[in-house]
Enzyme design. Structure first.
Site, PDB file in Angstrom:
ATOM      1  N   LYS A 115      10.306  16.409   9.173  1.00  0.00           N
ATOM      2  CA  LYS A 115      11.035  15.203   8.725  1.00  0.00           C
ATOM      3  C   LYS A 115      11.973  14.699   9.839  1.00  0.00           C
ATOM      4  CE  LYS A 115       9.397  14.632   4.433  1.00  0.00           C
ATOM      5  NZ  LYS A 115       8.573  13.470   4.036  1.00  0.00           N
ATOM      6  N   ASP A 160      -6.748   9.668   2.658  1.00  0.00           N
ATOM      7  CA  ASP A 160      -6.139  10.912   3.114  1.00  0.00           C
ATOM      8  C   ASP A 160      -5.496  10.617   4.465  1.00  0.00           C
ATOM      9  OD1 ASP A 160      -5.601  13.449   4.255  1.00  0.00           O
ATOM     10  OD2 ASP A 160      -7.166  14.390   3.055  1.00  0.00           O
ATOM     11  N   TYR A 211       9.576  22.312   7.428  1.00  0.00           N
ATOM     12  CA  TYR A 211       9.645  21.030   6.713  1.00  0.00           C
ATOM     13  C   TYR A 211      10.702  20.145   7.371  1.00  0.00           C
ATOM     14  CZ  TYR A 211      10.310  17.755   2.801  1.00  0.00           C
ATOM     15  OH  TYR A 211      10.412  16.625   2.021  1.00  0.00           O
ATOM     16  N   CYS A 215      -0.228   8.806  -4.270  1.00  0.00           N
ATOM     17  CA  CYS A 215       0.129   8.318  -5.611  1.00  0.00           C
ATOM     18  C   CYS A 215      -0.434   9.169  -6.745  1.00  0.00           C
ATOM     19  CB  CYS A 215      -0.334   6.870  -5.781  1.00  0.00           C
ATOM     20  SG  CYS A 215       0.516   5.731  -4.695  1.00  0.00           S
ATOM     21  N   GLY A 224       4.363  12.288  -8.794  1.00  0.00           N
ATOM     22  CA  GLY A 224       5.724  12.153  -8.273  1.00  0.00           C
ATOM     23  C   GLY A 224       6.189  10.753  -7.922  1.00  0.00           C
ATOM     24  N   ILE A 225       6.870  10.663  -6.788  1.00  0.00           N
ATOM     25  CA  ILE A 225       7.531   9.416  -6.380  1.00  0.00           C
ATOM     26  C   ILE A 225       6.504   8.306  -6.162  1.00  0.00           C
ATOM     27  CG2 ILE A 225       9.007   8.343  -4.615  1.00  0.00           C
ATOM     28  CD1 ILE A 225      10.170  11.208  -4.078  1.00  0.00           C
ATOM     29  N   LEU A 276       0.856  -1.193   0.000  1.00  0.00           N
ATOM     30  CA  LEU A 276       0.000   0.000   0.000  1.00  0.00           C
ATOM     31  C   LEU A 276       0.888   1.237   0.000  1.00  0.00           C
ATOM     32  CD1 LEU A 276      -3.269   0.691   1.856  1.00  0.00           C
ATOM     33  CD2 LEU A 276      -1.450   2.384   1.983  1.00  0.00           C
ATOM     34  N   ILE A 277       0.615   2.149  -0.934  1.00  0.00           N
ATOM     35  CA  ILE A 277       1.424   3.371  -1.050  1.00  0.00           C
ATOM     36  C   ILE A 277       0.510   4.586  -0.881  1.00  0.00           C
ATOM     37  CG2 ILE A 277       3.083   4.640  -2.500  1.00  0.00           C
ATOM     38  CD1 ILE A 277       3.283   2.049  -4.231  1.00  0.00           C
TER      39      ILE A 277
HETATM   40  N1  LIG Z   1      10.635  16.080  -4.466  1.00  0.00           N
HETATM   41  C1  LIG Z   1      11.633  16.188  -3.585  1.00  0.00           C
HETATM   42  O1  LIG Z   1      12.590  16.950  -3.808  1.00  0.00           O
HETATM   43  C2  LIG Z   1      11.654  15.352  -2.361  1.00  0.00           C
HETATM   44  C3  LIG Z   1      10.511  14.776  -1.838  1.00  0.00           C
HETATM   45  N2  LIG Z   1      10.584  14.023  -0.690  1.00  0.00           N
HETATM   46  C4  LIG Z   1       9.396  13.416  -0.111  1.00  0.00           C
HETATM   47  O2  LIG Z   1       8.852  12.494  -1.031  1.00  0.00           O
HETATM   48  C5  LIG Z   1       7.454  12.370  -0.840  1.00  0.00           C
HETATM   49  C6  LIG Z   1       6.735  12.494  -2.167  1.00  0.00           C
HETATM   50  O3  LIG Z   1       6.972  13.765  -2.721  1.00  0.00           O
HETATM   51  P1  LIG Z   1       7.024  14.064  -4.291  1.00  0.00           P
HETATM   52  O4  LIG Z   1       6.570  12.912  -5.057  1.00  0.00           O
HETATM   53  O5  LIG Z   1       8.337  14.646  -4.593  1.00  0.00           O
HETATM   54  O6  LIG Z   1       5.977  15.279  -4.371  1.00  0.00           O
HETATM   55  P2  LIG Z   1       4.546  15.429  -5.065  1.00  0.00           P
HETATM   56  O7  LIG Z   1       4.083  16.752  -4.625  1.00  0.00           O
HETATM   57  O8  LIG Z   1       4.646  15.127  -6.504  1.00  0.00           O
HETATM   58  O9  LIG Z   1       3.664  14.283  -4.374  1.00  0.00           O
HETATM   59  C7  LIG Z   1       3.200  14.366  -3.070  1.00  0.00           C
HETATM   60  C8  LIG Z   1       2.015  13.433  -2.925  1.00  0.00           C
HETATM   61  O10 LIG Z   1       1.560  13.467  -1.564  1.00  0.00           O
HETATM   62  C9  LIG Z   1       0.156  13.632  -1.599  1.00  0.00           C
HETATM   63  N3  LIG Z   1      -0.423  14.139  -0.368  1.00  0.00           N
HETATM   64  C10 LIG Z   1      -0.233  15.332   0.248  1.00  0.00           C
HETATM   65  N4  LIG Z   1      -0.978  15.414   1.358  1.00  0.00           N
HETATM   66  C11 LIG Z   1      -1.649  14.230   1.473  1.00  0.00           C
HETATM   67  C12 LIG Z   1      -2.572  13.698   2.402  1.00  0.00           C
HETATM   68  N5  LIG Z   1      -2.986  14.408   3.458  1.00  0.00           N
HETATM   69  N6  LIG Z   1      -3.043  12.435   2.210  1.00  0.00           N
HETATM   70  C13 LIG Z   1      -2.655  11.716   1.150  1.00  0.00           C
HETATM   71  N7  LIG Z   1      -1.816  12.174   0.209  1.00  0.00           N
HETATM   72  C14 LIG Z   1      -1.315  13.425   0.374  1.00  0.00           C
HETATM   73  C15 LIG Z   1      -0.092  14.546  -2.785  1.00  0.00           C
HETATM   74  O11 LIG Z   1      -1.463  14.541  -3.148  1.00  0.00           O
HETATM   75  P3  LIG Z   1      -2.199  15.809  -3.819  1.00  0.00           P
HETATM   76  O12 LIG Z   1      -1.903  15.699  -5.280  1.00  0.00           O
HETATM   77  O13 LIG Z   1      -3.643  15.578  -3.504  1.00  0.00           O
HETATM   78  O14 LIG Z   1      -1.640  17.024  -3.183  1.00  0.00           O
HETATM   79  C16 LIG Z   1       0.829  13.859  -3.789  1.00  0.00           C
HETATM   80  O15 LIG Z   1       0.219  12.717  -4.321  1.00  0.00           O
HETATM   81  C17 LIG Z   1       7.072  13.441   0.187  1.00  0.00           C
HETATM   82  O16 LIG Z   1       6.963  12.837   1.456  1.00  0.00           O
HETATM   83  C18 LIG Z   1       8.269  14.392   0.175  1.00  0.00           C
HETATM   84  O17 LIG Z   1       8.432  15.035   1.418  1.00  0.00           O
HETATM   85  C19 LIG Z   1      11.769  13.798  -0.055  1.00  0.00           C
HETATM   86  C20 LIG Z   1      12.918  14.321  -0.528  1.00  0.00           C
HETATM   87  C21 LIG Z   1      12.941  15.170  -1.709  1.00  0.00           C
HETATM   88  C1  LIG Z   2      22.503  21.814  -0.608  1.00  0.00           C
HETATM   89  C2  LIG Z   2      22.502  23.297  -0.515  1.00  0.00           C
HETATM   90  C3  LIG Z   2      21.373  24.068  -0.640  1.00  0.00           C
HETATM   91  C4  LIG Z   2      20.011  23.596  -0.908  1.00  0.00           C
HETATM   92  C5  LIG Z   2      19.513  22.440  -0.798  1.00  0.00           C
HETATM   93  C6  LIG Z   2      18.154  22.108  -1.103  1.00  0.00           C
HETATM   94  C7  LIG Z   2      17.232  23.129  -1.618  1.00  0.00           C
HETATM   95  C8  LIG Z   2      17.764  20.860  -0.910  1.00  0.00           C
HETATM   96  C9  LIG Z   2      16.442  20.405  -1.099  1.00  0.00           C
HETATM   97  C10 LIG Z   2      16.103  19.186  -0.747  1.00  0.00           C
HETATM   98  C11 LIG Z   2      14.750  18.734  -0.799  1.00  0.00           C
HETATM   99  C12 LIG Z   2      13.748  19.418  -1.611  1.00  0.00           C
HETATM  100  C13 LIG Z   2      14.370  17.711  -0.061  1.00  0.00           C
HETATM  101  C14 LIG Z   2      13.029  17.292   0.071  1.00  0.00           C
HETATM  102  O1  LIG Z   2      12.695  16.614   0.985  1.00  0.00           O
HETATM  103  C15 LIG Z   2      21.452  25.531  -0.520  1.00  0.00           C
HETATM  104  C16 LIG Z   2      20.825  25.956   0.761  1.00  0.00           C
HETATM  105  C17 LIG Z   2      20.722  26.178  -1.674  1.00  0.00           C
HETATM  106  C18 LIG Z   2      22.863  26.076  -0.593  1.00  0.00           C
HETATM  107  C19 LIG Z   2      23.810  25.276   0.123  1.00  0.00           C
HETATM  108  C20 LIG Z   2      23.851  23.868  -0.319  1.00  0.00           C
END
Ligand SMILES: NC(=O)C1=CN([C@@H]2O[C@H](COP(=O)(O)OP(=O)(O)OC[C@H]3O[C@@H](n4cnc5c(N)ncnc54)[C@H](OP(=O)(O)O)[C@@H]3O)[C@@H](O)[C@H]2O)C=CC1
Ligand SMILES: CC1=C(/C=C/C(C)=C/C=C/C(C)=C/C=O)C(C)(C)CCC1
Length: 311
Positions: free
Chosen positions: A157, A63, A153, A10, A13-14, A6-7
């Protein structure tokens, strides 16, 4: 017997890519329950699922912020069990902390912390009874190392990291594994949603200097980071596939981040991390470009290759 996965989250994104990859397994080992909070967004997943739809992949409403939604979804599962839960649903939040209300901050915790906790609490009794299960959480490098203007954020996390790190020990006694996937930037709708939110905000309560650092220094640097370091959602889904074989607790998906996180453990005063991030951000320009080039060299030019760091 097929593995029931179960994911959450969906619709994009990921979560979407992971659901499709699992459902497309040539050996048809998985029964995927791909959930989303808003079923009117299911079109993209249906299209990507192709022939697997309603065969190895089933879409359901869930949700993570509501008990009834979770209970209803779990009670509708025909197999009567979940072997692997992937807590992927999550929301980002950036900006000067002065401009964010406590209510806004709580909504981030409602999803990223309590949403995951709610899912785990709902599934644990059955997993414990069956002495089997795998709980996967889509955490982030920001759950290990704070990033400027990502304060809330990061806090959400870090919170789920602490929760799971504690729980993992107890659950091992029941043969239940917990794994955190910790990606750096991933090119999904995540960044665009943040940019959209930021473009509509006037940052009430934040002073002009801070707003200027956020808009003119952080946002372009962050965009650069997504462009140069960003992985594909398919690369993250691949890490999950590997995690199923012999689960460990942590999966850092982006080798480029490993040295940045290692700084924290190399200097326990925290000065090394804080000062390095300060220099990388505020000396953005020459210094930033040099740093990215150095990282490129140190990590054998794995930029955007989707290569993962073996644990
Ligand atoms: N993208 C990135 O740079 C990174 C992402 N992550 C993590 O990966 C995960 C997926 O993110 P990503 O695919 O990138 O982003 P997206 O925004 O593409 O996907 C996020 C998903 O979460 C859903 N969601 C949000 N709130 C709820 C809720 N209350 N119940 C059920 N579903 C919900 C969204 O649904 P809806 O479309 O309805 O909003 C969407 O399907 C997140 O946990 C994020 O924090 C971690 C590191 C980096
Ligand atoms: C590494 C790095 C930066 C930004 C990192 C970012 C923006 C990371 C985002 C990560 C995400 C989106 C994770 C989601 O969970 C800065 C501050 C620009 C400058 C210094 C080096």
């Amino acid at each position: 017997m097929e593995v029931v996965v179960l994911i959450t989250g969906c619709s994009s994104g990921i979560g979407l890519r992971l659901a499709v990859q699992l459902a497309s397994d040539p050996l048809k080992r998985f029964h995927v329950i791909a959930t989303m909070r808003n079923l009117s967004k299911k079109g993209k997943l249906e299209e990507a699922a192709g022939a697997t739809l309603n065969k190895t992949l089933h879409i359901a409403q869930l949700d993570v912020c509501y008990d009834e939604s979770v209970t209803q979804c779990l009670s509708s599962i025909q197999a009567g069990r979940v072997d692997i839960v992937v807590n992927n649903a999550g929301v980002g939040k950036i900006g000067p902390v002065e401009s964010l209300s406590i209510e806004e901050m709580k909504t981030i915790f409602e999803t990223n912390l309590f949403g995951v906790v709610r899912m785990i609490k709902a599934l644990l009794p059955d997993m414990k009874k069956r002495q089997s299960g795998h709980i996967v959480v889509m955490s982030s490098v920001i759950g290990l190392q704070g990033v400027v203007f990502n304060d809330v954020y990061a806090a959400s996390k870090f919170a789920i990291e602490g929760f799971c790190e504690s729980l993992a020990v107890q659950l091992l006694k029941f043969n239940i594994y917990v794994s955190m996937i910790e990606p750096g930037p991933v090119n999904t709708e995540f960044e665009m949603k943040l940019m959209e939110e930021v473009s509509q905000s006037e940052f009430p309560g934040a002073d002009p200097v801070t707003v200027q650092y956020f808009k003119d220094v952080y946002l372009p640097a962050s965009h650069d980071i997504f462009m140069t370091m960003g992985q594909t959602p398919d690369a993250i889904a691949q890490v999950f596939m590997i995690s199923m074989e012999r689960p460990v607790f942590r999966y850092q998906t982006n080798v480029l981040y490993t040295p940045l996180i290692a700084m924290k453990y190399a200097d326990n005063t925290g000065n090394l991390s804080v000062r390095t991030f300060y220099n990388l951000l505020f000396n953005h320009g020459t210094m930033f470009k040099i740093s990215l080039t150095l990282l490129r060299i140190i990590t054998c030019n794995c930029f955007r290759s989707g290569e993962i760091s073996p644990n």
